[in-house]
Motif scaffolding. Sequence first.
Motif: not given
Length: 479
Positions: A390-416
Amino acid sequence: MTEERAPDFTPRLGLLDATMIVAGSMVGSGIFIVSSEITRSVGGAGYLVAMWILTGIITIIAAISYGELSAMFPKAGGMYVYLREAFGPLTGFLYGWAFFTIIQTGTIAAVGVAFAKFTAYLLPAVGEENILLSVGTFKLKASQLVSIGVIVLLTYINSKGVKNGAFIQTFLTIVKIVSLAGLILCGFIWGAKAETWNANWQHAWTPVSLSLQDGQLITTGLSGLAFFGAIAIAMKGSLFSSDSWHNITFIAGEVKNPKRNIGLSLVLGTLIVTVIYVLTNLMYLAVIPLDAIAFAKSDRVGVVAAEYIFGPAGTVIIAVMIMISTFGCNNGLILSGARVYYTMAKDNLFFPKAAVLNKYEVPAYSLWLQCIWASALCLTGKYNDLLALVIFGVLIFYVLTIVGIYILRRTRPDIPRPYKAFGYPVLPAIYIVVASSLAVLLLIFETRYTLPGLAIILAGIPVYYFLLKKKSNVVSFSE
């Protein structure tokens, strides 16, 4: 019936507790072992230290970035919640599936066996050589019972309340940080030799792989893609030695002032451990010849260092240190992991009882389910292979989570956002590029692990739709 459904977790953990959970979950047995493989993979002393520094930098960047997500969603569940909110429930479930089947439980099993392995230094009767039962190809070893016993004990302690587990975590983490600091100081004061240090740094930046053939040291030059592949392979160990830093986000609902303390504990904990890891490796280079680091027996470079510093008594000293370190590490893993299954069960994507808190306001069912599966992995004897999958998978999930910061800033700007990722958008982007590159390189050079690991994760897709259909049928029936 001793269990009852509680409305939610009660915040009981302060900043010190949270920081010690971060640091304590990171420091296990890896720092005493993986420097051998790193040295064999990339050769020079410069690259050995660079691998640990690079690992520390990207881990700290990830921790800083996670701070924003933890402040946005200060509830139990951590990465499962972040991925669910950014990408939808399927992605969140796939992480939770991998987390339960192998990432967390496999790590708990591996750390438990490391505890047993070094306990055998003091009590040979509990070593791997003592086979208690043999049935066909299955062999029950005394060391497996010790590892399972430790997992069961820590699960029981944590089932009696989060403060019990947190107290053990804080105490043992302080002990092992002080112990590691003491080993580093003793190494530099009593074990360091100028000739060893100078010899180790003579070809510090010559990238080579090291191997032994008939007792002779063979060096093979590295260039081009092979060089970058060697770096990725070398960083497997350093990355997993620095992993589990985000476990505090799984128990965010039990941390006081989580919008402040989660992010701060992530940064403090990862910074403390990174400094200790780099200093430890510098100590190794001051005490041990490079080839002795690369080819330490069973990769136990920490044992070799202790023998150089303290003589024969070093074996006992390092065994006690690693026992303390792995015991505390597993406590943090067990404490935090069960909260992910609790949150998944709340979403009807895990066993329903996992969403129940006992009278001590902890998810006891999740804790014991995690305990059973981790213990089963101990018995298979395949947990190290499973971790590699799962080394490969763990890295993928980390990357997706960090990408999620960009996505959430665009899709959920209302969240404090009480805290915003420092260095955004540059630092998170650096992490995404580096971690993605490592994942691709591992996919190329470690196919025997990455492809099966990816298959395990993708196997969660039909499971998710089965659970979704079951959930839908329950709703329809109730209506």
